[in-house]
Design a protein around this motif. Sequence first.
Motif, mmCIF file in Angstrom:
data_model
loop_
_atom_site.group_PDB
_atom_site.id
_atom_site.type_symbol
_atom_site.label_atom_id
_atom_site.label_comp_id
_atom_site.label_asym_id
_atom_site.label_seq_id
_atom_site.Cartn_x
_atom_site.Cartn_y
_atom_site.Cartn_z
ATOM 1 N N GLN A 199 0.821 -1.212 0.000
ATOM 2 C CA GLN A 199 0.000 0.000 0.000
ATOM 3 C C GLN A 199 0.857 1.266 0.000
ATOM 4 O OE1 GLN A 199 -2.457 0.580 3.465
ATOM 5 N NE2 GLN A 199 -3.748 2.115 2.447
ATOM 6 N N SER A 200 1.846 1.311 0.863
ATOM 7 C CA SER A 200 2.637 2.536 0.978
ATOM 8 C C SER A 200 3.403 2.812 -0.301
ATOM 9 C CB SER A 200 3.586 2.441 2.173
ATOM 10 O OG SER A 200 4.460 1.340 2.059
ATOM 11 N N TYR A 201 3.920 1.768 -0.936
ATOM 12 C CA TYR A 201 4.643 1.967 -2.192
ATOM 13 C C TYR A 201 3.711 2.484 -3.277
ATOM 14 C CZ TYR A 201 7.554 1.127 -6.260
ATOM 15 O OH TYR A 201 8.261 1.307 -7.426
ATOM 16 N N VAL A 202 2.552 1.852 -3.409
ATOM 17 C CA VAL A 202 1.606 2.202 -4.476
ATOM 18 C C VAL A 202 1.069 3.619 -4.296
ATOM 19 C CG1 VAL A 202 -0.718 1.687 -5.335
ATOM 20 C CG2 VAL A 202 0.948 -0.155 -5.033
ATOM 21 N N GLU A 203 0.627 3.924 -3.088
ATOM 22 C CA GLU A 203 -0.002 5.222 -2.864
ATOM 23 C C GLU A 203 0.997 6.361 -2.929
ATOM 24 O OE1 GLU A 203 -2.310 4.801 0.716
ATOM 25 O OE2 GLU A 203 -3.880 3.663 -0.342
ATOM 26 N N SER A 204 2.258 6.075 -2.633
ATOM 27 C CA SER A 204 3.281 7.123 -2.765
ATOM 28 C C SER A 204 3.495 7.510 -4.222
ATOM 29 C CB SER A 204 4.604 6.650 -2.159
ATOM 30 O OG SER A 204 5.238 5.669 -2.977
ATOM 31 N N ARG A 205 3.050 6.650 -5.136
ATOM 32 C CA ARG A 205 3.178 6.921 -6.569
ATOM 33 C C ARG A 205 1.867 7.349 -7.211
ATOM 34 N NH1 ARG A 205 7.060 4.599 -4.527
ATOM 35 N NH2 ARG A 205 9.134 4.543 -5.454
ATOM 36 N N GLY A 206 0.858 7.578 -6.380
ATOM 37 C CA GLY A 206 -0.374 8.165 -6.862
ATOM 38 C C GLY A 206 -1.410 7.198 -7.380
ATOM 39 N N TYR A 207 -1.221 5.909 -7.128
ATOM 40 C CA TYR A 207 -2.188 4.903 -7.565
ATOM 41 C C TYR A 207 -3.034 4.442 -6.376
ATOM 42 C CZ TYR A 207 1.193 4.856 -11.383
ATOM 43 O OH TYR A 207 2.035 5.234 -12.396
ATOM 44 N N SER A 208 -4.057 3.630 -6.644
ATOM 45 C CA SER A 208 -4.938 3.170 -5.570
ATOM 46 C C SER A 208 -4.943 1.648 -5.498
ATOM 47 C CB SER A 208 -6.361 3.694 -5.776
ATOM 48 O OG SER A 208 -6.937 3.167 -6.953
ATOM 49 N N VAL A 209 -5.182 1.155 -4.290
ATOM 50 C CA VAL A 209 -5.138 -0.279 -4.001
ATOM 51 C C VAL A 209 -6.564 -0.820 -3.896
ATOM 52 C CG1 VAL A 209 -4.416 -2.013 -2.313
ATOM 53 C CG2 VAL A 209 -2.965 -0.033 -2.762
ATOM 54 N N VAL A 210 -6.867 -1.840 -4.686
ATOM 55 C CA VAL A 210 -8.183 -2.473 -4.619
ATOM 56 C C VAL A 210 -8.396 -3.073 -3.230
ATOM 57 C CG1 VAL A 210 -9.596 -4.374 -5.528
ATOM 58 C CG2 VAL A 210 -8.276 -2.919 -7.092
ATOM 59 N N ARG A 211 -9.554 -2.784 -2.643
ATOM 60 C CA ARG A 211 -9.876 -3.278 -1.298
ATOM 61 C C ARG A 211 -10.699 -4.560 -1.313
ATOM 62 N NH1 ARG A 211 -6.945 1.461 -0.818
ATOM 63 N NH2 ARG A 211 -7.193 2.422 1.225
ATOM 64 N N ASP A 212 -11.459 -4.769 -2.368
ATOM 65 C CA ASP A 212 -12.467 -5.841 -2.361
ATOM 66 C C ASP A 212 -11.880 -7.227 -2.608
ATOM 67 O OD1 ASP A 212 -13.783 -3.315 -2.716
ATOM 68 O OD2 ASP A 212 -15.591 -4.387 -3.293
ATOM 69 N N TYR A 213 -10.664 -7.308 -3.124
ATOM 70 C CA TYR A 213 -10.047 -8.599 -3.457
ATOM 71 C C TYR A 213 -8.643 -8.627 -2.867
ATOM 72 C CZ TYR A 213 -14.069 -9.012 -6.413
ATOM 73 O OH TYR A 213 -15.374 -9.071 -6.837
ATOM 74 N N VAL A 214 -8.235 -9.796 -2.390
ATOM 75 C CA VAL A 214 -7.008 -9.901 -1.603
ATOM 76 C C VAL A 214 -6.234 -11.153 -2.007
ATOM 77 C CG1 VAL A 214 -8.055 -8.696 0.346
ATOM 78 C CG2 VAL A 214 -8.182 -11.194 0.253
ATOM 79 N N GLY A 215 -5.006 -11.238 -1.545
ATOM 80 C CA GLY A 215 -4.227 -12.452 -1.699
ATOM 81 C C GLY A 215 -4.662 -13.502 -0.682
ATOM 82 N N HIS A 216 -3.962 -14.633 -0.651
ATOM 83 C CA HIS A 216 -4.456 -15.765 0.128
ATOM 84 C C HIS A 216 -3.358 -16.786 0.357
ATOM 85 C CE1 HIS A 216 -4.561 -17.977 -3.753
ATOM 86 N NE2 HIS A 216 -4.923 -16.800 -4.243
ATOM 87 N N GLY A 217 -3.559 -17.606 1.377
ATOM 88 C CA GLY A 217 -2.743 -18.795 1.522
ATOM 89 C C GLY A 217 -3.061 -19.783 0.411
ATOM 90 N N ILE A 218 -2.141 -20.709 0.179
ATOM 91 C CA ILE A 218 -2.312 -21.677 -0.911
ATOM 92 C C ILE A 218 -1.546 -22.942 -0.566
ATOM 93 C CG2 ILE A 218 -0.367 -20.663 -2.188
ATOM 94 C CD1 ILE A 218 -1.895 -21.354 -4.791
ATOM 95 N N GLY A 219 -2.012 -24.067 -1.071
ATOM 96 C CA GLY A 219 -1.346 -25.337 -0.803
ATOM 97 C C GLY A 219 -2.096 -26.479 -1.452
ATOM 98 N N ARG A 220 -2.773 -27.279 -0.630
ATOM 99 C CA ARG A 220 -3.598 -28.358 -1.163
ATOM 100 C C ARG A 220 -4.946 -27.845 -1.668
ATOM 101 N NH1 ARG A 220 -2.799 -32.722 3.612
ATOM 102 N NH2 ARG A 220 -2.910 -30.803 4.826
ATOM 103 N N ALA A 221 -5.231 -26.593 -1.414
ATOM 104 C CA ALA A 221 -6.399 -25.897 -1.960
ATOM 105 C C ALA A 221 -5.926 -24.597 -2.586
ATOM 106 C CB ALA A 221 -7.429 -25.626 -0.868
ATOM 107 N N MET A 222 -6.707 -24.108 -3.545
ATOM 108 C CA MET A 222 -6.348 -22.847 -4.181
ATOM 109 C C MET A 222 -6.367 -21.690 -3.186
ATOM 110 S SD MET A 222 -5.571 -20.927 -6.726
ATOM 111 C CE MET A 222 -5.760 -22.014 -8.123
ATOM 112 N N HIS A 223 -7.414 -21.652 -2.372
ATOM 113 C CA HIS A 223 -7.548 -20.577 -1.394
ATOM 114 C C HIS A 223 -7.551 -21.162 0.012
ATOM 115 C CE1 HIS A 223 -9.309 -18.626 -5.050
ATOM 116 N NE2 HIS A 223 -8.541 -17.657 -4.607
ATOM 117 N N GLU A 224 -6.526 -20.824 0.763
ATOM 118 C CA GLU A 224 -6.408 -21.234 2.159
ATOM 119 C C GLU A 224 -6.240 -19.978 3.016
ATOM 120 O OE1 GLU A 224 -4.110 -25.525 1.372
ATOM 121 O OE2 GLU A 224 -3.077 -23.928 2.464
ATOM 122 N N GLU A 225 -6.300 -20.177 4.329
ATOM 123 C CA GLU A 225 -5.969 -19.081 5.243
ATOM 124 C C GLU A 225 -4.467 -18.829 5.186
ATOM 125 O OE1 GLU A 225 -7.999 -17.110 6.936
ATOM 126 O OE2 GLU A 225 -9.705 -18.170 6.048
#
Length: 248
Positions: free
Chosen positions: A151-177
Amino acid sequence: MIELKTPGQIERMRKAGAIVGETLDLMRRTVRPGITTQELDRLAEDYICGRGAVPAFKGYNGFPATLCTSVNEEVVHGIPGLRKLESGDIISIDCGAVIDGYFGDAAVTLPVGDVAPEVKGLLEATEAALYQGISQATRGKRLYDVSHAIQSYVESRGYSVVRDYVGHGIGRAMHEEPQIPNFGKPGRGPRLEVGMVLAIEPMINLGTYEVKTLSDHWTVITKDGRASAHFEHTVAITENGPEILTRS
């Protein structure tokens, strides 16, 4: 619960990650004006299956394709089809593969021909933000140290960070905690431990961070119609720091 992977499990994830990385390299070589997103999807599926893996996205919650192909103002989850890419477009390609029961997941945003300078800057900043986040994925840090770095890197360059979608854990499932926002205050969230594997994926907009979903119930676009970029790697936290598993 966050599952810690053993060295043997991470080795399996390296195999899945390598196939994803190779597929995205194929996309880098293939994207050009005039090609359709459906053609890209078919090439990716053929490559993944030819390497003995299975496309992770196809059929996932009903998604109909191997790749997510999101063009220009499309943020994520674009469905491949007959749309022809034009010079000046950008295309975000999100790819997943599963082999031996373990998943890899990565994304890249590519220019099609010559793109506007402000869009080129967006791509460069989003990719750099991914690596800012990865640099914080070390044992003993907190999860939101990754988020804050992005966030700090992106916003320092004048862009915005999407809030509604995020990264995730991954392993034996696509989306994990755990879920991994691309924004937040440092020093918060679970403490990072060796054996965690994270799909870190900043989604960054040229204009507002606000998004909406189209009537196909998949494709997410920016509310203001301005461009969006998406970069992602699957990253393992090891004794020696972060290891990118989806590098080709």
